[in-house]
Design a protein around this motif. Structure first.
Motif, PDB file in Angstrom:
ATOM      1  N   ARG A 116       0.779  -1.237   0.064  1.00 22.44           N
ATOM      2  CA  ARG A 116      -0.098  -0.040  -0.046  1.00 22.44           C
ATOM      3  C   ARG A 116       0.810   1.416   0.026  1.00 22.44           C
ATOM      4  O   ARG A 116       0.468   2.379  -0.552  1.00 22.44           O
ATOM      5  N   THR A 117       1.844   1.456   0.920  1.00 24.82           N
ATOM      6  CA  THR A 117       2.930   2.376   0.850  1.00 24.82           C
ATOM      7  C   THR A 117       3.316   2.667  -0.285  1.00 24.82           C
ATOM      8  O   THR A 117       3.613   3.796  -1.046  1.00 24.82           O
ATOM      9  N   GLY A 118       3.884   1.624  -1.149  1.00 28.47           N
ATOM     10  CA  GLY A 118       4.659   1.641  -2.403  1.00 28.47           C
ATOM     11  C   GLY A 118       3.680   2.389  -3.408  1.00 28.47           C
ATOM     12  O   GLY A 118       4.062   3.191  -4.375  1.00 28.47           O
ATOM     13  N   ILE A 119       2.415   1.838  -3.650  1.00 26.27           N
ATOM     14  CA  ILE A 119       1.216   2.365  -4.363  1.00 26.27           C
ATOM     15  C   ILE A 119       1.119   3.882  -4.212  1.00 26.27           C
ATOM     16  O   ILE A 119       0.975   4.791  -5.147  1.00 26.27           O
ATOM     17  N   ARG A 120       0.845   4.315  -2.900  1.00 29.65           N
ATOM     18  CA  ARG A 120       0.510   5.445  -2.511  1.00 29.65           C
ATOM     19  C   ARG A 120       1.629   6.519  -2.967  1.00 29.65           C
ATOM     20  O   ARG A 120       1.512   7.598  -3.281  1.00 29.65           O
ATOM     21  N   GLN A 121       2.854   6.141  -2.601  1.00 33.67           N
ATOM     22  CA  GLN A 121       4.107   6.821  -2.892  1.00 33.67           C
ATOM     23  C   GLN A 121       4.249   7.404  -4.475  1.00 33.67           C
ATOM     24  O   GLN A 121       4.326   8.310  -4.849  1.00 33.67           O
ATOM     25  N   SER A 122       3.828   6.350  -5.121  1.00 35.81           N
ATOM     26  CA  SER A 122       4.008   6.245  -6.675  1.00 35.81           C
ATOM     27  C   SER A 122       2.676   7.079  -7.266  1.00 35.81           C
ATOM     28  O   SER A 122       3.184   8.172  -8.236  1.00 35.81           O
ATOM     29  N   VAL A 123       1.576   6.988  -6.815  1.00 30.78           N
ATOM     30  CA  VAL A 123       0.660   7.738  -7.346  1.00 30.78           C
ATOM     31  C   VAL A 123       0.332   9.197  -6.880  1.00 30.78           C
ATOM     32  O   VAL A 123      -0.300   9.919  -7.561  1.00 30.78           O
ATOM     33  N   CYS A 124       0.851   9.408  -5.831  1.00 35.96           N
ATOM     34  CA  CYS A 124       0.648  10.504  -5.269  1.00 35.96           C
ATOM     35  C   CYS A 124       1.834  11.553  -5.351  1.00 35.96           C
ATOM     36  O   CYS A 124       2.066  12.628  -4.877  1.00 35.96           O
ATOM     37  N   SER A 125       2.705  11.153  -6.326  1.00 36.07           N
ATOM     38  CA  SER A 125       3.954  11.951  -6.459  1.00 36.07           C
ATOM     39  C   SER A 125       3.622  12.842  -7.468  1.00 36.07           C
ATOM     40  O   SER A 125       2.625  12.739  -8.419  1.00 36.07           O
ATOM     41  N   ALA A 126       4.333  14.093  -7.751  1.00 36.76           N
ATOM     42  CA  ALA A 126       4.281  15.192  -8.676  1.00 36.76           C
ATOM     43  C   ALA A 126       4.321  14.416 -10.175  1.00 36.76           C
ATOM     44  O   ALA A 126       3.828  15.037 -11.273  1.00 36.76           O
ATOM     45  N   ARG A 127       5.442  13.592 -10.014  1.00 37.50           N
ATOM     46  CA  ARG A 127       5.807  13.174 -11.393  1.00 37.50           C
ATOM     47  C   ARG A 127       4.826  12.478 -11.947  1.00 37.50           C
ATOM     48  O   ARG A 127       4.655  12.223 -13.383  1.00 37.50           O
ATOM     49  N   PHE A 128       3.999  11.693 -11.035  1.00 32.45           N
ATOM     50  CA  PHE A 128       2.779  10.971 -11.878  1.00 32.45           C
ATOM     51  C   PHE A 128       1.650  11.654 -12.449  1.00 32.45           C
ATOM     52  O   PHE A 128       1.342  11.521 -13.657  1.00 32.45           O
ATOM     53  N   TRP A 129       1.280  12.837 -11.900  1.00 28.74           N
ATOM     54  CA  TRP A 129       0.450  13.642 -12.322  1.00 28.74           C
ATOM     55  C   TRP A 129       0.978  14.798 -13.375  1.00 28.74           C
ATOM     56  O   TRP A 129       0.131  14.923 -14.522  1.00 28.74           O
ATOM     57  N   LEU A 130       2.174  14.895 -13.487  1.00 28.82           N
ATOM     58  CA  LEU A 130       2.880  15.675 -14.396  1.00 28.82           C
ATOM     59  C   LEU A 130       2.917  14.743 -15.925  1.00 28.82           C
ATOM     60  O   LEU A 130       2.733  15.256 -16.757  1.00 28.82           O
ATOM     61  N   GLY A 131       3.250  13.271 -15.385  1.00 26.48           N
ATOM     62  CA  GLY A 131       3.152  12.488 -16.710  1.00 26.48           C
ATOM     63  C   GLY A 131       1.702  12.245 -17.228  1.00 26.48           C
ATOM     64  O   GLY A 131       1.716  12.356 -18.460  1.00 26.48           O
ATOM     65  N   ALA A 132       0.805  12.168 -16.523  1.00 25.52           N
ATOM     66  CA  ALA A 132      -0.311  12.021 -16.947  1.00 25.52           C
ATOM     67  C   ALA A 132      -0.922  13.442 -17.678  1.00 25.52           C
ATOM     68  O   ALA A 132      -1.436  13.279 -18.929  1.00 25.52           O
ATOM     69  N   ALA A 133      -0.541  14.471 -17.234  1.00 31.40           N
ATOM     70  CA  ALA A 133      -0.838  15.998 -18.206  1.00 31.40           C
ATOM     71  C   ALA A 133      -0.066  16.024 -19.319  1.00 31.40           C
ATOM     72  O   ALA A 133      -0.598  16.181 -20.345  1.00 31.40           O
ATOM     73  N   PHE A 134       1.200  15.245 -19.308  1.00 28.84           N
ATOM     74  CA  PHE A 134       2.216  15.199 -20.447  1.00 28.84           C
ATOM     75  C   PHE A 134       1.422  14.368 -21.653  1.00 28.84           C
ATOM     76  O   PHE A 134       1.642  14.611 -22.510  1.00 28.84           O
ATOM     77  N   ILE A 135       1.033  13.111 -20.917  1.00 33.77           N
ATOM     78  CA  ILE A 135       0.272  12.330 -22.182  1.00 33.77           C
ATOM     79  C   ILE A 135      -0.948  12.952 -22.911  1.00 33.77           C
ATOM     80  O   ILE A 135      -0.936  13.041 -24.025  1.00 33.77           O
ATOM     81  N   ALA A 136      -1.526  13.651 -22.106  1.00 34.30           N
ATOM     82  CA  ALA A 136      -2.785  14.435 -22.671  1.00 34.30           C
ATOM     83  C   ALA A 136      -2.433  15.438 -23.607  1.00 34.30           C
ATOM     84  O   ALA A 136      -2.980  15.675 -24.685  1.00 34.30           O
ATOM     85  N   ALA A 137      -1.240  15.963 -23.108  1.00 32.26           N
ATOM     86  CA  ALA A 137      -0.669  16.957 -24.211  1.00 32.26           C
ATOM     87  C   ALA A 137      -0.011  16.494 -25.416  1.00 32.26           C
ATOM     88  O   ALA A 137      -0.324  17.082 -26.530  1.00 32.26           O
TER      89      ALA A 137
END
Length: 254
Positions: free
Chosen positions: A6-27
């Motif tokens: 749970r900690t590994g998943i939370r750390q990975s999806v709550c990071s700024a890089r995760f959300w920036l990556g999703a925004a980058f894909i949309a762009a």
């Protein structure tokens, strides 16, 4: 072990890089389909009903998005093990949990973040496309079945998730062996294009290891979508085992 996962998943999806990556894909979806955007806003006639969904599916089949796929998947969490080693966090944490829990936690974080960052980015692009092109679309013609673009994208999400998770795990495993965070980002990209070059130029019938065929399987797959899913699942298992071997080797020196 469950806490570590749970900690590994939370750390990975709550990071700024995760959300920036999703925004980058949309762009990237819009930047690689600028012809479609220009055509839509210059058209004097109403767009075809469901244009926004067709816009996303065409972008998914294009080469522009696949160029970014192995890199963006690795951004959120693939370098996390090397960061733990270099900051000294591994030495403090590994003795407070089991090796298996640590390995599975890191693997789960990479699998979820690597797959979800692409899926989330595509759905974000889908929502933006619906908001931009929806008001410009004409009504559905009578006695014409409505296009199922959203369902098509939803059906593809499973393979997209697995593929993204594998590339993230591959970067994690390679960085653990090479002790370099740059390898975590470069290795998936290099291996991705090595497979594409081999399959497109030398072994054209070897579609089983052709990354593009994992995302849009054709009639050559005997089991349909389950065929590439099983292949990617096996590769994910190998990546996790390789990462586990690298971690155990590193822990022995602590």
């Amino acid at each position: 072990m469950k806490h570590a996962i749970r900690t590994g998943i939370r750390q990975s999806v709550c990071s700024a890089r995760f959300w920036l990556g999703a925004a980058f894909i949309a762009a990237v979806v819009f930047l690689t389909s600028m012809d479609g955007v220009t055509e839509a806003f210059r058209s004097e006639e109403p767009l075809a009903y469901g244009y926004h969904g067709d816009f996303i599916l065409k972008a998914l089949e294009g080469d522009g998005l696949t160029v970014c796929l192995p890199i963006v998947c690795a951004l959120p969490y693939a370098a996390s093990f090397v960061d733990d080693v270099k900051t000294g966090f591994l030495k403090l944490y590994i003795h407070r949990t089991s090796q298996r829990g640590y390995i599975l936690g890191k693997a789960a974080g990479c699998l979820v973040s690597g797959g979800a960052v692409i899926v989330l980015g595509l759905w974000l692009a889908y929502g933006l496309a619906a908001a931009l092109f929806g008001p410009l679309e004409g009504p559905l013609a009578p006695d014409t079945p409505a296009p199922e673009h959203a369902m098509t994208l939803l059906r593809n999400c499973g393979l997209i998730f697995l593929s993204g998770g594998f590339w993230s795990l591959f970067g994690l495993a390679m960085s653990a062996f090479m002790a370099s965070r740059y390898i975590a980002y470069a290795a998936p990209f290099i291996f991705y294009y090595v497979l594409i070059i081999l399959c497109e130029r030398y072994f054209t019938s070897l579609y089983v290891v052709y990354p593009k065929a994992w995302l849009s399987p054709g009639a050559e797959w005997a089991m349909g979508r389950w065929g590439p899913a099983l292949v990617i699942a096996e590769l994910i298992g190998l990546a996790v085992l390789s990462f586990g071997a690298a971690v155990r080797k590193r822990v022995q020196g602590l």
